[in-house]
Motif scaffolding. Structure first.
Motif, mmCIF file in Angstrom:
data_model
loop_
_atom_site.group_PDB
_atom_site.id
_atom_site.type_symbol
_atom_site.label_atom_id
_atom_site.label_comp_id
_atom_site.label_asym_id
_atom_site.label_seq_id
_atom_site.Cartn_x
_atom_site.Cartn_y
_atom_site.Cartn_z
ATOM 1 N N MET A 1 0.845 -1.188 0.000
ATOM 2 C CA MET A 1 0.000 0.000 0.000
ATOM 3 C C MET A 1 0.884 1.242 0.000
ATOM 4 O O MET A 1 1.783 1.379 0.810
ATOM 5 C CB MET A 1 -0.894 -0.017 1.244
ATOM 6 N N GLN A 2 0.626 2.143 -0.913
ATOM 7 C CA GLN A 2 1.412 3.368 -1.060
ATOM 8 C C GLN A 2 0.750 4.521 -0.313
ATOM 9 O O GLN A 2 -0.470 4.657 -0.318
ATOM 10 C CB GLN A 2 1.500 3.728 -2.548
ATOM 11 N N MET A 3 1.582 5.327 0.359
ATOM 12 C CA MET A 3 1.071 6.537 1.017
ATOM 13 C C MET A 3 1.326 7.725 0.099
ATOM 14 O O MET A 3 2.369 7.799 -0.543
ATOM 15 C CB MET A 3 1.798 6.785 2.335
ATOM 16 N N ASP A 4 0.374 8.638 0.067
ATOM 17 C CA ASP A 4 0.636 9.860 -0.679
ATOM 18 C C ASP A 4 1.481 10.799 0.181
ATOM 19 O O ASP A 4 1.748 10.530 1.355
ATOM 20 C CB ASP A 4 -0.669 10.519 -1.123
ATOM 21 N N ASN A 5 1.924 11.879 -0.408
ATOM 22 C CA ASN A 5 2.845 12.786 0.277
ATOM 23 C C ASN A 5 2.231 13.424 1.514
ATOM 24 O O ASN A 5 2.918 13.631 2.517
ATOM 25 C CB ASN A 5 3.324 13.873 -0.682
ATOM 26 N N VAL A 6 0.955 13.741 1.474
ATOM 27 C CA VAL A 6 0.304 14.391 2.611
ATOM 28 C C VAL A 6 0.227 13.423 3.789
ATOM 29 O O VAL A 6 0.545 13.784 4.931
ATOM 30 C CB VAL A 6 -1.100 14.901 2.223
ATOM 31 N N THR A 7 -0.172 12.189 3.533
ATOM 32 C CA THR A 7 -0.266 11.198 4.600
ATOM 33 C C THR A 7 1.108 10.934 5.204
ATOM 34 O O THR A 7 1.255 10.845 6.428
ATOM 35 C CB THR A 7 -0.862 9.884 4.068
ATOM 36 N N PHE A 8 2.115 10.813 4.367
ATOM 37 C CA PHE A 8 3.475 10.596 4.856
ATOM 38 C C PHE A 8 3.945 11.787 5.678
ATOM 39 O O PHE A 8 4.548 11.617 6.741
ATOM 40 C CB PHE A 8 4.420 10.355 3.677
ATOM 41 N N GLY A 9 3.660 12.984 5.226
ATOM 42 C CA GLY A 9 4.062 14.187 5.953
ATOM 43 C C GLY A 9 3.398 14.285 7.313
ATOM 44 O O GLY A 9 4.042 14.611 8.311
ATOM 45 N N VAL A 10 2.113 13.992 7.380
ATOM 46 C CA VAL A 10 1.405 14.038 8.660
ATOM 47 C C VAL A 10 1.922 12.950 9.594
ATOM 48 O O VAL A 10 2.097 13.178 10.797
ATOM 49 C CB VAL A 10 -0.122 13.911 8.440
ATOM 50 N N THR A 11 2.210 11.781 9.062
ATOM 51 C CA THR A 11 2.755 10.696 9.874
ATOM 52 C C THR A 11 4.111 11.090 10.454
ATOM 53 O O THR A 11 4.370 10.885 11.653
ATOM 54 C CB THR A 11 2.903 9.411 9.035
ATOM 55 N N MET A 12 4.975 11.663 9.643
ATOM 56 C CA MET A 12 6.287 12.097 10.130
ATOM 57 C C MET A 12 6.149 13.224 11.148
ATOM 58 O O MET A 12 6.893 13.274 12.135
ATOM 59 C CB MET A 12 7.162 12.550 8.959
ATOM 60 N N LEU A 13 5.195 14.126 10.946
ATOM 61 C CA LEU A 13 4.949 15.225 11.879
ATOM 62 C C LEU A 13 4.529 14.682 13.242
ATOM 63 O O LEU A 13 5.072 15.081 14.276
ATOM 64 C CB LEU A 13 3.858 16.144 11.318
ATOM 65 N N VAL A 14 3.583 13.757 13.251
ATOM 66 C CA VAL A 14 3.090 13.186 14.511
ATOM 67 C C VAL A 14 4.192 12.400 15.209
ATOM 68 O O VAL A 14 4.383 12.533 16.423
ATOM 69 C CB VAL A 14 1.845 12.305 14.247
ATOM 70 N N CYS A 15 4.938 11.594 14.459
ATOM 71 C CA CYS A 15 6.022 10.812 15.071
ATOM 72 C C CYS A 15 7.119 11.733 15.604
ATOM 73 O O CYS A 15 7.646 11.507 16.698
ATOM 74 C CB CYS A 15 6.614 9.845 14.056
ATOM 75 N N GLY A 16 7.460 12.758 14.884
ATOM 76 C CA GLY A 16 8.495 13.683 15.324
ATOM 77 C C GLY A 16 8.100 14.468 16.554
ATOM 78 O O GLY A 16 8.860 14.570 17.523
ATOM 79 N N MET A 17 6.894 15.011 16.547
ATOM 80 C CA MET A 17 6.436 15.780 17.713
ATOM 81 C C MET A 17 6.223 14.869 18.916
ATOM 82 O O MET A 17 6.569 15.226 20.047
ATOM 83 C CB MET A 17 5.137 16.518 17.369
ATOM 84 N N GLY A 18 5.679 13.689 18.684
ATOM 85 C CA GLY A 18 5.477 12.736 19.772
ATOM 86 C C GLY A 18 6.799 12.294 20.377
ATOM 87 O O GLY A 18 6.938 12.203 21.597
#
Length: 45
Positions: A1-18
């Motif tokens: 399953m491929q993630m689009d750029n927005v989903t990947f960006g939000v995932t990285m944002l949440v993981c980074g801030m968390g």
């Protein structure tokens, strides 16, 4: 399953801030523990 750029960006944002908040919380626990182990003593003149 491929993630689009927005989903990947939000995932990285949440993981980074968390991860940052988790690290700061652990550091505050360590500092509190060190404060209890080595309490501040005023110097006498």
């Amino acid at each position: 399953m491929q993630m689009d750029n927005v989903t990947f960006g939000v995932t990285m944002l949440v993981c980074g801030m968390g991860g940052t908040i988790l690290t700061l919380w652990i550091m505050s626990l360590v500092m509190t523990a060190l404060g209890k182990i080595f309490p501040y003593k005023k110097e006498e003149d």
